[in-house]
Design a protein around this motif. Structure first.
Motif, PDB file in Angstrom:
ATOM      1  N   GLU A 231      34.065  41.573  38.926  1.00 35.67           N
ATOM      2  CA  GLU A 231      35.429  41.712  38.436  1.00 35.67           C
ATOM      3  C   GLU A 231      35.374  41.897  36.930  1.00 35.67           C
ATOM      4  N   LEU A 232      36.406  42.525  36.383  1.00 31.92           N
ATOM      5  CA  LEU A 232      36.488  42.670  34.932  1.00 31.92           C
ATOM      6  C   LEU A 232      37.466  41.627  34.417  1.00 31.92           C
ATOM      7  N   ARG A 233      37.008  40.780  33.506  1.00 27.82           N
ATOM      8  CA  ARG A 233      37.855  39.737  32.919  1.00 27.82           C
ATOM      9  C   ARG A 233      38.404  40.249  31.592  1.00 27.82           C
ATOM     10  N   LEU A 234      39.702  40.509  31.573  1.00 32.64           N
ATOM     11  CA  LEU A 234      40.376  41.101  30.412  1.00 32.64           C
ATOM     12  C   LEU A 234      41.249  40.056  29.726  1.00 32.64           C
TER      13      LEU A 234
ATOM     14  N   VAL B  24      40.595  43.115  38.451  1.00 39.45           N
ATOM     15  CA  VAL B  24      40.703  42.781  37.034  1.00 39.45           C
ATOM     16  C   VAL B  24      41.366  41.412  36.921  1.00 39.45           C
ATOM     17  N   ARG B  25      40.700  40.493  36.236  1.00 35.83           N
ATOM     18  CA  ARG B  25      41.280  39.169  35.992  1.00 35.83           C
ATOM     19  C   ARG B  25      41.891  39.180  34.590  1.00 35.83           C
TER      20      ARG B  25
ATOM     21  N   GLY C  10      45.187  35.353  36.251  1.00 32.68           N
ATOM     22  CA  GLY C  10      45.200  35.710  37.657  1.00 32.68           C
ATOM     23  C   GLY C  10      44.350  36.926  37.915  1.00 32.68           C
ATOM     24  N   VAL C  11      44.075  37.161  39.175  1.00 38.11           N
ATOM     25  CA  VAL C  11      43.287  38.323  39.555  1.00 38.11           C
ATOM     26  C   VAL C  11      44.234  39.422  39.993  1.00 38.11           C
TER      27      VAL C  11
ATOM     28  N   ILE D  96      35.389  35.994  28.999  1.00 42.89           N
ATOM     29  CA  ILE D  96      36.019  37.277  29.287  1.00 42.89           C
ATOM     30  C   ILE D  96      35.042  38.377  28.888  1.00 42.89           C
ATOM     31  N   ASP D  97      35.239  39.561  29.455  1.00 51.53           N
ATOM     32  CA  ASP D  97      34.331  40.684  29.192  1.00 51.53           C
ATOM     33  C   ASP D  97      34.891  41.651  28.162  1.00 51.53           C
ATOM     34  N   VAL D  98      36.212  41.794  28.175  1.00 49.99           N
ATOM     35  CA  VAL D  98      36.898  42.724  27.278  1.00 49.99           C
ATOM     36  C   VAL D  98      38.100  42.015  26.678  1.00 49.99           C
TER      37      VAL D  98
END
Length: 393
Positions: free
Chosen positions: A135-138, A168-169, A116-117, A188-190
């Protein structure tokens, strides 16, 4: 009355019908602007249905024109046009609604992981976005039940969102490997890894660790525990031979890598001397041992302590057969393709989160800088176990 007047008289009610049909068609095609967007396939079905309704109306109009010379024929034609067009439009609307509901249900059912966001609070004192990403995808590994991990971590994700100035997602992988591969594929980014899952991601996909998760009291390490219960009669590692054993996940540090190393160092072959299985999470492994599902199993010391503190289990429920040497805590890593500016901002955001509620929600006391070499000891263990990190999943 002339033929012209007669034709006009029956065309007026038909025009009204046409207006109704056009309104219904537009409603079906456009939908409620406050409703959830319908998938493209559903929209196409709706358009096709609306087109069918329009074609039916046109056919009815032609029939009515042909039948116009008599009042009876006019009435019949008007009624036929109204009935046919209304039925077509109603069918179109019903089909569209049913398809949309079905699509929504299918989407929900097919989602294998919570995702979810987490939207940041209105940007004020924090300024504008600190990163170029929208957005940051964690991603987070499922050390415990995936839904619980997702719900527990949301307050931290909100604090991170506020610090970065973008949503943040948050996602929790179905297993450890899913999180590794999500980072590798750019989904994902992180990623919030376990130590060994990070080693896999680093050596196979060049993931870059930038922060070390601290314990709630500032601890920088934890231990792998091999546990059993009094009823099994197991008192030492040698007693594990021939017994059932729950590992956690193939990419788990304290739930697989270190327990295997511990067994090997004590003369046991983890692939032959125990009846091993993977529980999927540390909590599942622990509870499986307590319930008698398996004779013994592995669990991380911090997860065990958290479950004891939460009143879910008691320290007296299990017997600790072996305790490993300290293992460095979990690292946070980003994918190598991110820009230098984004990496710096993300690292600063993690290290800068100080809100105690947000930190506790992520079961951490904060973060400190970390280097890749911090996890070389785990790479050495993998070599001793003859594990090929480029092939292991």
């Amino acid at each position: 009355m002339s033929k012209t007047n007669n034709l006009t008289s029956w065309l007026r009610p038909l025009s009204a019908v046409m207006l109704v049909i056009m309104s219904l068609t537009l409603l079906v095609a456009c939908g409620d602007p406050t409703a959830t967007p319908v998938p493209a396939t559903t929209a196409a079905a709706t358009t096709a249905a609306a087109t069918t309704a329009a074609a039916t109306t046109a056919a009815a109009t032609t029939a009515a024109t042909t039948a116009a010379p008599t009042t009876a024929a006019t009435t019949a034609a008007t009624t036929a046009a109204t009935t046919a067009a209304t039925t077509a439009a109603t069918t179109a609307a019903t089909t569209a609604a049913t398809t949309a509901a079905s699509a929504a249900t299918t989407t929900a059912a097919s989602s294998s992981t919570p995702a979810g966001v987490v939207t940041s609070a209105p940007i004020g004192a924090e300024g504008t976005a600190k990163i170029s990403l929208k957005e940051l995808r964690l991603g987070v590994i499922p050390a415990e039940n995936s839904t619980k991990v997702f719900d527990d971590t949301k307050p931290f994700a909100e604090a991170l969102s506020k610090a970065l100035g973008v949503p943040v997602r948050l996602t929790v992988g179905t297993n450890y490997t899913a999180t590794i591969e999500a980072l590798a594929s750019g989904k994902i980014d992180v990623a919030w890894f376990g130590p060994f899952s990070y080693v896999l991601a680093s050596d196979k996909y060049n993931a870059e660790a930038f922060a070390l998760q601290l314990g709630l009291k500032g601890e920088t390490s934890y231990n792998s525990l091999i546990i059993t219960t009094a009823k099994t009669g197991i008192k030492s590692l040698n007693d594990l031979k021939g017994r059932s054993f729950s590992f956690v996940d193939p990419a788990s540090t304290s739930g697989n890598l270190v327990p295997r190393y511990t067994m090997l160092r004590n003369g046991l072959d983890p692939d032959k001397d125990v009846k091993g299985s993977f529980a999927g999470g540390h909590d599942a492994s622990l509870l499986g041992v307590i319930s008698g599902k398996t004779d013994a199993g592995a669990v991380a010391s911090d997860v065990f302590a958290n479950l004891v503190a939460a009143g879910k289990v008691s320290e007296t429920d299990v017997i600790v057969v072996a305790k490993s040497d300290p293992i460095p805590n979990s690292p946070i890593a980003y994918r190598k393709e991110l820009s230098a500016g984004d990496k710096a901002a993300i690292k600063a955001a993690f290290l800068g989160v100080k809100d105690p509620v947000a930190l506790k929600s992520a079961n951490t006391g904060g973060f400190e800088d970390v280097s890749n070499s911090k996890y070389d000891g785990l790479r050495d263990i993998a070599k001793i176990l003859n594990l090929d990190l480029t092939k292991l999943k």
